[in-house]
Each structure stands twice: as structure tokens, then as C-alpha cells.
Scaffold this motif. Structure first.
Motif, PDB file in Angstrom:
ATOM      1  N   ASP A   1       0.851  -1.179   0.000  1.00  0.00           N
ATOM      2  CA  ASP A   1       0.000   0.000   0.000  1.00  0.00           C
ATOM      3  C   ASP A   1       0.883   1.223   0.000  1.00  0.00           C
ATOM      4  N   ASP A   2       1.082   1.802  -1.192  1.00  0.00           N
ATOM      5  CA  ASP A   2       1.930   2.979  -1.290  1.00  0.00           C
ATOM      6  C   ASP A   2       1.128   4.265  -1.210  1.00  0.00           C
ATOM      7  N   GLY A   3      -0.176   4.162  -0.905  1.00  0.00           N
ATOM      8  CA  GLY A   3      -0.987   5.348  -0.738  1.00  0.00           C
ATOM      9  C   GLY A   3      -1.669   5.817  -2.004  1.00  0.00           C
ATOM     10  N   ASP A   4      -1.420   5.172  -3.135  1.00  0.00           N
ATOM     11  CA  ASP A   4      -2.054   5.571  -4.387  1.00  0.00           C
ATOM     12  C   ASP A   4      -3.263   4.684  -4.637  1.00  0.00           C
TER      13      ASP A   4
ATOM     14  N   LEU B   1     -11.853   5.072  -7.078  1.00  0.00           N
ATOM     15  CA  LEU B   1     -11.925   6.514  -6.898  1.00  0.00           C
ATOM     16  C   LEU B   1     -10.951   6.927  -5.799  1.00  0.00           C
ATOM     17  N   PRO B   2     -10.262   8.037  -5.969  1.00  0.00           N
ATOM     18  CA  PRO B   2      -9.324   8.465  -4.935  1.00  0.00           C
ATOM     19  C   PRO B   2     -10.065   8.931  -3.689  1.00  0.00           C
ATOM     20  N   THR B   3      -9.505   8.626  -2.549  1.00  0.00           N
ATOM     21  CA  THR B   3     -10.041   9.077  -1.275  1.00  0.00           C
ATOM     22  C   THR B   3      -9.037  10.035  -0.658  1.00  0.00           C
ATOM     23  N   VAL B   4      -9.388  10.572   0.493  1.00  0.00           N
ATOM     24  CA  VAL B   4      -8.464  11.486   1.164  1.00  0.00           C
ATOM     25  C   VAL B   4      -7.183  10.751   1.516  1.00  0.00           C
ATOM     26  N   ARG B   5      -7.297   9.481   1.873  1.00  0.00           N
ATOM     27  CA  ARG B   5      -6.112   8.713   2.248  1.00  0.00           C
ATOM     28  C   ARG B   5      -5.199   8.473   1.056  1.00  0.00           C
TER      29      ARG B   5
ATOM     30  N   ALA C   1      -5.137  10.254  -1.756  1.00  0.00           N
ATOM     31  CA  ALA C   1      -4.724  11.501  -2.395  1.00  0.00           C
ATOM     32  C   ALA C   1      -4.059  12.447  -1.398  1.00  0.00           C
ATOM     33  N   ALA C   2      -3.526  11.921  -0.311  1.00  0.00           N
ATOM     34  CA  ALA C   2      -2.957  12.763   0.740  1.00  0.00           C
ATOM     35  C   ALA C   2      -1.758  13.560   0.237  1.00  0.00           C
ATOM     36  N   ARG C   3      -0.942  12.966  -0.598  1.00  0.00           N
ATOM     37  CA  ARG C   3       0.245  13.653  -1.112  1.00  0.00           C
ATOM     38  C   ARG C   3      -0.147  14.876  -1.932  1.00  0.00           C
ATOM     39  N   GLU C   4      -1.111  14.704  -2.842  1.00  0.00           N
ATOM     40  CA  GLU C   4      -1.546  15.802  -3.681  1.00  0.00           C
ATOM     41  C   GLU C   4      -2.260  16.875  -2.869  1.00  0.00           C
TER      42      GLU C   4
END
Length: 116
Positions: A6-9, A15-19, A21-24
Motif C-alpha cells: 500500500d503505497d498510498g495511491d 476513486l481516490p479518497t483522502v487517504r 490523495a494525501a500527497r496531492e
């Protein structure tokens, strides 16, 4: 079996979530913070340092940014035109043809079990 890392992407199709898309989102918040405070705004800080001997002002930066944005638009014109046309036709055709969808024969489906 190994679990995927799980690299966060977001995975393909999710669909992207806050978790995810945290980097962006973090980068966007930092940019807004930097541009909202005059003491932190990198353009204004650079202009204040160079105003005495080079004479670069905010106008020079805005003209340079406008030229670079125009060059980027020319370079990516195919993608921009495709995206605009796709969005236009999706909005118009979805509103014209699919404004109301009526399901006919719902009573023929079984309450439980699979449907082919």
C-alpha cells in the motif's frame, strides 16, 4: 500469498479518497499557504531580494508564467481539445438521452438468486 504494498495511491479503477490523495492534497495546501502570505510567497520574496540589482518584478514573473502556460497549451492542444470535446458531449448526450431512465419489467426478476 503476498499482500500488495500500500503505497498510498489508488488502484486502477478506484476513486481516490483522502487517504490515497494525501500527497496531492498536502502539496495543494502548502502551495495555497505559500501564496496566501506575502512573507512566504516565493515570487514576492525573490522580487524583494533582486529589486536592487536585477530589477525583476512581479510583472516579469507573470508575463513569463503566461508565456510558459501558452507554450504548454500549444504543446498539449490535442489532449486539451479531446478532453474539452469529451466533456461537452458527455454532458449534452447524457442530459438529452439519459435524463430519465425507466426500468421496465422489474417485477419479472426474482427477489433472490442470480439473474442472467
Amino acid at each position: 500469498m503476498q499482500q500488495p504494498a500500500d503505497d498510498g495511491d489508488a488502484q486502477q479503477g478506484e476513486l481516490p479518497t483522502v487517504r490515497t490523495a494525501a500527497r496531492e492534497l498536502g502539496l495543494l495546501i502548502v502551495v495555497v499557504l505559500l501564496l496566501s502570505c506575502d512573507e512566504l510567497n516565493p515570487v514576492k520574496v525573490l522580487c524583494s531580494y533582486t529589486s536592487g540589482f536585477i530589477g525583476i518584478s512581479e510583472v516579469h514573473f507573470s508575463i513569463s508564467a503566461a508565456i510558459l502556460l501558452a507554450a504548454l497549451g500549444v504543446n498539449q492542444r490535442d489532449h486539451i481539445l479531446y478532453t474539452c470535446a469529451r466533456t461537452f458531449f458527455r454532458c449534452t448526450f447524457n442530459n438529452i438521452f439519459f435524463s430519465s431512465v425507466e426500468i421496465v419489467g422489474l417485477e419479472n426478476l426474482p427477489k433472490e438468486g442470480p439473474v442472467i
